[in-house]
Design an enzyme around this catalytic site. Structure first.
Site, PDB file in Angstrom:
ATOM      1  N   GLU A 181      -6.238  10.302  15.906  1.00  0.00           N
ATOM      2  CA  GLU A 181      -6.713  11.685  15.996  1.00  0.00           C
ATOM      3  C   GLU A 181      -7.681  11.994  14.842  1.00  0.00           C
ATOM      4  O   GLU A 181      -8.734  12.617  15.035  1.00  0.00           O
ATOM      5  CB  GLU A 181      -5.519  12.659  15.962  1.00  0.00           C
ATOM      6  N   GLU A 240     -10.567  -0.708   4.906  1.00  0.00           N
ATOM      7  CA  GLU A 240      -9.399  -0.786   5.772  1.00  0.00           C
ATOM      8  C   GLU A 240      -9.785  -0.635   7.246  1.00  0.00           C
ATOM      9  O   GLU A 240      -9.312  -1.356   8.101  1.00  0.00           O
ATOM     10  CB  GLU A 240      -8.396   0.295   5.369  1.00  0.00           C
ATOM     11  N   SER A 260       3.448  -0.284   3.685  1.00  0.00           N
ATOM     12  CA  SER A 260       3.390  -1.637   4.241  1.00  0.00           C
ATOM     13  C   SER A 260       3.751  -2.677   3.197  1.00  0.00           C
ATOM     14  O   SER A 260       3.259  -2.631   2.066  1.00  0.00           O
ATOM     15  CB  SER A 260       1.980  -1.924   4.775  1.00  0.00           C
ATOM     16  N   SER A 296       0.856   6.971   2.056  1.00  0.00           N
ATOM     17  CA  SER A 296       1.418   8.082   2.836  1.00  0.00           C
ATOM     18  C   SER A 296       2.641   8.676   2.145  1.00  0.00           C
ATOM     19  O   SER A 296       3.395   7.984   1.460  1.00  0.00           O
ATOM     20  CB  SER A 296       1.808   7.595   4.229  1.00  0.00           C
ATOM     21  N   GLN A 338       0.861  -1.186   0.000  1.00  0.00           N
ATOM     22  CA  GLN A 338       0.000   0.000   0.000  1.00  0.00           C
ATOM     23  C   GLN A 338       0.894   1.232   0.000  1.00  0.00           C
ATOM     24  O   GLN A 338       1.629   1.477   0.956  1.00  0.00           O
ATOM     25  CB  GLN A 338      -0.911   0.001   1.221  1.00  0.00           C
TER      26      GLN A 338
END
Length: 380
Positions: free
Chosen positions: A362, A244, A160, A128, A125
């Site tokens: 968060e 996910e 990942s 990010s 994946q």
């Protein structure tokens, strides 16, 4: 909500249990965060596929069993209860595959899914970026149109499986002049061994490369590897995040099995009264998560969706996994420091990342506050 099992579900569960009883590796496979372990887990995916247990919820023509969500949950419970290995193909099976089912073409599904099911192609994946983690819409890696496809440039990080995987999927900015950061993004698949790709492993606390950075320098990707319409990547990616954080990434079976192991450890180590309540909380939490997930599954089976409630799932399991492993290490005492290769030491290191990956806790709290509770926007 009806939680009773049908006779067909019970037969399905029994077949899965019987197969796992005779096939689960003993001794356990080495850590999949090593080259040796990664290869062993890839071979395990092939063995699962040979028994048609690698992708039970997929259509039969792609190697699955057409299992509904309830039979998939039953399989997951049996899988983890049997102590079966972690899934090295998890990113592909639970994230990319649902995206292809919803937004891909039949040609893409026929080409991508079978080798994914057998472990022949393992997917990373690649979402990010150094300045775009949970704020994914701020990403800067770009896709530039060229003859017959796209040229990808930029950097992805915390990817990942990328250290040893074959291919990756992610979104790229294809229209820098779009009015809003969520617009002008395109969802693409690419080869991690293509010219222009550099993969640099990122070590965990124990030094093992569970993640990697990916550097892309005008990497050519053909049009056939664009998922959905160019420029619609954000909408497609959001369907991926729902899988996910919701039902698929962390099934109840994983935590039911872990809570059972923790209870046995507590008894084996002398029933330490100091952590009794924490052990009880772990068992209760696993059962509560099982029931909550069953509710979501029932809603999906009736034609509904999970939507923003997937953030509740993610918040729960990220904190739960960490607390469970901390309790286990407290029970082990000084021996826990030597359990780096054992199930509790390895699991604890992985659980530390839980509040960060799949969208930080968060961000999930913001989603719960704004979309489920109707509270005003906060920190953004």
């Amino acid at each position: 909500m009806d939680l009773s099992h049908t006779a067909d579900e019970d037969r399905f569960r029994a077949r899965a249990r019987a197969w796992l009883r005779t096939h689960v590796p003993d001794p356990p496979l080495p850590s999949l965060e090593t080259r040796e372990g990664f290869a062993a887990h890839r071979a395990w995916e092939a063995e699962l596929a040979a028994g048609r247990w690698s992708v039970v919820s997929w259509p039969e023509r792609y190697g699955g069993r057409d299992a509904d969500v309830f039979r998939w949950l039953a399989f997951e419970e049996e899988y983890y209860a049997a102590g079966a290995p972690g899934r090295v193909s998890q990113n592909g099976i639970h994230l990319l595959a649902p995206t292809l089912f919803d937004h891909g073409t039949e040609e893409q599904r026929a080409r991508v899914l079978p080798p994914m099911a057998t472990g022949e192609t393992v997917w990373a994946q690649a979402w990010s970026e150094p300045e775009s983690g949970s704020d994914l819409a701020s990403l800067t890696s770009r896709a530039v149109r060229t003859d017959g496809g796209w040229l990808l440039s930029g950097q992805k990080t915390w990817s990942s499986r990328a250290a040893f995987a074959d291919r990756a999927f992610g979104i790229f900015r294809s229209d820098p002049g779009a009015d809003r950061p969520h617009l002008g993004l395109t969802y693409l698949m690419f080869d991690l061994r293509a010219p222009g790709v550099t993969v640099r492993p990122v070590g965990r606390l124990d030094g093992r490369p569970a993640f990697a950075e990916i550097f892309l320098d005008e990497v050519f990707v053909p049009d056939e590897d664009v998922i959905g319409e160019p420029g619609q990547g954000w909408r497609i990616a959001m369907s991926t995040t729902g899988n996910e954080r919701g039902l698929m990434l962390r099934s109840p079976g994983r935590f039911l099995a872990a809570a059972g192991r923790l209870l046995r450890l507590w008894r084996a180590t002398g029933e330490d009264r100091g952590v009794r309540d924490r052990v009880a909380d772990a068992v209760i939490g696993a059962r509560a998560y099982q029931l909550f997930t069953a509710g979501g599954a029932a809603r999906c089976a009736a034609g509904g969706t999970i939507g923003a409630e997937s953030s509740l799932n993610k918040l729960f399991w990220s904190r739960y996994d960490l607390a469970l492993h901390e309790t286990a290490l407290d029970l082990l005492g000084p021996e826990g420091e030597l359990d780096g290769d054992g199930e509790w030491g390895e699991g604890y290191v992985f659980s530390l990342a839980g509040p960060i990956y799949a969208g930080t806790d968060e961000i999930q709290r913001d989603i719960v506050a704004e979309r489920l509770l109707g509270l005003p926007k906060g920190r953004r």
